[in-house]
Scaffold this motif. Structure first.
Motif, PDB file in Angstrom:
ATOM      1  N   PHE A 134      45.051  27.888 -40.459  1.00 30.65           N
ATOM      2  CA  PHE A 134      44.103  29.003 -40.451  1.00 30.65           C
ATOM      3  C   PHE A 134      42.694  28.531 -40.810  1.00 30.65           C
ATOM      4  N   LEU A 135      42.568  27.712 -41.854  1.00 32.47           N
ATOM      5  CA  LEU A 135      41.246  27.205 -42.267  1.00 32.47           C
ATOM      6  C   LEU A 135      40.619  26.341 -41.175  1.00 32.47           C
ATOM      7  N   LEU A 181      36.000  27.793 -35.111  1.00 30.01           N
ATOM      8  CA  LEU A 181      35.383  28.987 -34.553  1.00 30.01           C
ATOM      9  C   LEU A 181      33.952  29.157 -35.064  1.00 30.01           C
ATOM     10  N   SER A 182      33.737  28.872 -36.345  1.00 35.49           N
ATOM     11  CA  SER A 182      32.389  28.964 -36.919  1.00 35.49           C
ATOM     12  C   SER A 182      31.437  27.977 -36.260  1.00 35.49           C
ATOM     13  N   VAL A 183      31.917  26.769 -36.020  1.00 39.35           N
ATOM     14  CA  VAL A 183      31.085  25.749 -35.372  1.00 39.35           C
ATOM     15  C   VAL A 183      30.717  26.192 -33.959  1.00 39.35           C
ATOM     16  N   LEU A 184      31.669  26.716 -33.226  1.00 38.33           N
ATOM     17  CA  LEU A 184      31.399  27.160 -31.862  1.00 38.33           C
ATOM     18  C   LEU A 184      30.407  28.314 -31.815  1.00 38.33           C
ATOM     19  N   ILE A 185      30.427  29.150 -32.810  1.00 35.34           N
ATOM     20  CA  ILE A 185      29.526  30.314 -32.821  1.00 35.34           C
ATOM     21  C   ILE A 185      28.114  29.927 -33.256  1.00 35.34           C
TER      22      ILE A 185
END
Length: 162
Positions: free
Chosen positions: A17-18, A24-28
């Motif tokens: 999960f982490l 996902l944070s990096v992609l955003i």
């Protein structure tokens, strides 16, 4: 033993999960900050073109009069007369020669001119002889080149002293 396997699977789930959250944070957020950096570079504009092989502006010094400027390459191949009389300015660094109908400071521009690169620089020699274009083209400039907003002409300094 069962408790140990349950604990390991919980740790694996948490780690998965982490990792997914970080990816996902990096992609955003990365594309947003990259576009912000790009916009800063878009605002940088060059002041003038680096035109001289010395790494800066051409330093064009008055170097005589061409009488006349021929299209050919020499005495045995004179070609046609491009200019009957022309002002000679030559870069003291790379030997680029400008033969023009009018002086660079003239408010009506150079008029007809040719840029030649096959002559050696002789400061103070004051050519009063035929000059051979040797295939160079004749151009026309109606704008005053000493105060031009054109980035090409901003790459030249014009002076009457060698």
């Amino acid at each position: 033993m069962k408790k140990l396997k349950t604990k390991r699977s919980s740790v694996k789930k948490l780690a998965t999960f982490l990792l997914a959250f970080v990816m996902l944070s990096v992609l955003i957020f990365v594309p947003v900050s990259a576009s912000a950096v790009q916009s800063e570079f878009d605002e940088i504009k060059p002041c003038y073109e680096i035109t001289c092989s010395s790494g800066g502006k051409h330093n064009m010094c008055a170097n005589g009069m061409a009488q006349p400027l021929y299209s050919g390459c020499g005495d045995f191949n004179q070609g046609s007369v491009l200019l009957s009389t022309g002002f000679i300015y030559q870069c003291k660094y790379c030997n680029l020669m400008c033969v023009s109908q009018r002086e660079p400071s003239n408010t009506n521009g150079l008029g007809y001119y040719a840029m030649l690169s096959h002559y050696d620089y002789h400061p103070g020699a004051w050519f009063y002889s035929p000059i051979y274009a040797c295939g160079a083209s004749l151009y026309y400039e109606s704008e005053r080149v000493t105060s031009s907003q054109n980035s090409y002409w901003q790459g030249f300094n014009w002076t009457n002293r060698p």
